[in-house]
Scaffold this active site. Structure first.
Site, short mmCIF file in Angstrom:
data_model
loop_
_atom_site.label_atom_id
_atom_site.label_comp_id
_atom_site.label_asym_id
_atom_site.label_seq_id
_atom_site.Cartn_x
_atom_site.Cartn_y
_atom_site.Cartn_z
N GLY A 1 2.39 2.01 10.71
CA GLY A 1 3.16 3.30 10.78
C GLY A 1 3.83 3.66 11.86
N GLY B 1 2.69 -1.17 4.20
CA GLY B 1 2.56 0.21 3.87
C GLY B 1 4.17 0.63 3.79
N GLY B 2 5.00 1.23 4.86
CA GLY B 2 6.17 1.70 4.51
C GLY B 2 7.20 0.73 3.82
N SER C 1 3.12 -2.48 10.28
CA SER C 1 4.74 -2.17 10.44
C SER C 1 5.27 -3.70 10.19
CB SER C 1 5.03 -1.90 12.07
OG SER C 1 4.63 -0.57 12.30
N GLU D 1 -5.54 -5.13 10.42
CA GLU D 1 -4.60 -4.06 10.72
C GLU D 1 -5.00 -3.34 11.89
OE1 GLU D 1 -2.52 -2.92 6.83
OE2 GLU D 1 -4.21 -1.64 7.01
N HIS E 1 -9.63 1.01 4.63
CA HIS E 1 -8.49 1.24 5.24
C HIS E 1 -8.54 2.28 6.45
CE1 HIS E 1 -4.25 2.53 6.09
NE2 HIS E 1 -3.91 1.37 5.42
N GLU F 1 -6.74 4.53 7.49
CA GLU F 1 -6.63 6.06 7.40
C GLU F 1 -8.10 6.53 6.67
OE1 GLU F 1 -2.94 5.40 5.42
OE2 GLU F 1 -2.24 4.73 7.32
N ASN G 1 0.98 -1.17 0.07
CA ASN G 1 -0.04 -0.11 -0.04
C ASN G 1 0.82 1.24 0.13
OD1 ASN G 1 -1.73 2.10 0.63
ND2 ASN G 1 -2.24 1.18 2.29
N TRP G 2 1.11 1.84 -1.11
CA TRP G 2 2.05 3.04 -1.41
C TRP G 2 1.55 4.17 -0.32
CZ3 TRP G 2 4.07 2.65 -7.01
CH2 TRP G 2 4.57 1.40 -7.29
N LYS G 3 0.11 4.47 -0.25
CA LYS G 3 -0.36 5.54 0.28
C LYS G 3 -0.18 6.62 -0.59
CE LYS G 3 -0.32 3.00 4.86
NZ LYS G 3 -0.22 3.23 6.30
P1 PGA Z 1 2.65 0.26 7.62
O1 PGA Z 1 1.39 0.47 6.92
O2 PGA Z 1 3.06 -1.02 6.97
O3 PGA Z 1 3.40 1.37 7.23
O4 PGA Z 1 2.44 -0.12 8.81
C1 PGA Z 1 0.37 -0.61 6.76
C2 PGA Z 1 -0.95 -0.22 6.13
O5 PGA Z 1 -1.40 0.86 6.63
O6 PGA Z 1 -1.61 -0.87 5.27
#
Ligand code: PGA
Length: 255
Positions: free
Chosen positions: A173, A234-235, A213, A167, A95, A97, A9-11
């Protein structure tokens, strides 16, 4: 046997050049991998160029969100048809967010999931509790409620197209990953609930990803859990080395 599925997930990251470079780098690194499903979910504006960069690769493309209407006066929104037109196979829906920063409700998420399935996209349906909910012993109740409401009115045939992503919001994050045991406990609860809502055979076939994470150093231990079938990353999905290392770690275990 559930085939492992790792999605990046590149956000709201990357630009037109770095997005294509990341996709091309992954295509090269992962060219030999057949035993793990991989997908990347770039921002909308880079879907077409990333799809083109991955056209000769098995890595699929997904979007990070979608709107449930077919077309029309919905300023700023993107439809399922548009996503498919840009090469998408998957779409992330609900998601945390979008739930907690953009205010999406379970009812809206449910409409989006129905629209995606109806129009041939494969939803990655996200659920997860806040830190205060975990600390208050509410994790299972919160996650179960999100699953029930998100899947309301979805048939057993339709649900087979879904990947669930657990999640925990406090792990996203933050560098604070859930322990493999914490992830397994919630994944098993979700699978049990899916067995009640549908039937155990359907639940047994569904893939449940963990997200929060996830990184190369914790991939093997998370994926060793019986109900962890993949990762939503994500990251660590923003670097060719990290994302490809995670997929190779999982592929290695498949041998
Ligand atoms: P993260 O994000 O790996 O940076 O914690 C995961 C996500 O929100 O899908």
């Amino acid at each position: 046997m559930r085939k492992p599925f790792l999605a990046g997930n590149w956000k709201m990251n990357m630009n037109s050049a770095t997005a294509v470079n990341l996709a091309a780098g992954l295509a090269k690194e992962l060219a030999e991998i057949r035993t793990v499903d991989a997908a990347v979910c770039p921002p909308f504006v880079y879907l077409q160029s990333v799809s083109a960069a991955l056209s000769a690769s098995d890595i699929a493309v997904g979007a990070q969100d979608v709107y449930f209407e077919g077309n029309g006066a919905f300023t700023g929104e993107i439809s399922c048809e548009m996503l498919k037109d840009c090469g998408c196979r998957y779409v992330i829906i609900g998601h945390s967010e979008r739930r907690h920063v953009l205010g999406e409700t379970d009812a809206l998420i449910n409409r989006k999931i129905k629209a995606a399935i109806g129009r041939g996209l494969l939803p990655i349906f996200c659920v997860g509790e806040l830190l205060e909910e975990r600390d208050g012993g509410q994790t299972n109740a919160v996650v179960a409620d999100q699953v029930r409401k998100g899947l309301a009115g979805i048939s057993s045939d339709q649900v087979k197209t879904i990947t669930v992503a657990y999640e925990p919001v406090w792990a996203i994050g933050t560098g604070r990953t859930a322990t493999p045991e914490q992830a397994q406990e919630v994944h098993a609860m979700i699978r049990g609930l899916l067995g009640e809502l549908y039937d155990p055979a359907v639940a047994d076939g569904l893939r449940i990803q963990y997200g929060g994470s996830a990184k190369p150093g914790n991939t093997a231990e998370l994926m060793a859990q019986p109900d962890v079938d993949g990762l939503l990353i994500g990251g660590a999905s923003l670097k060719v080395e990290d994302f490809s290392a995670m997929i190779k770690t999982v592929a290695e275990k498949q041998k």
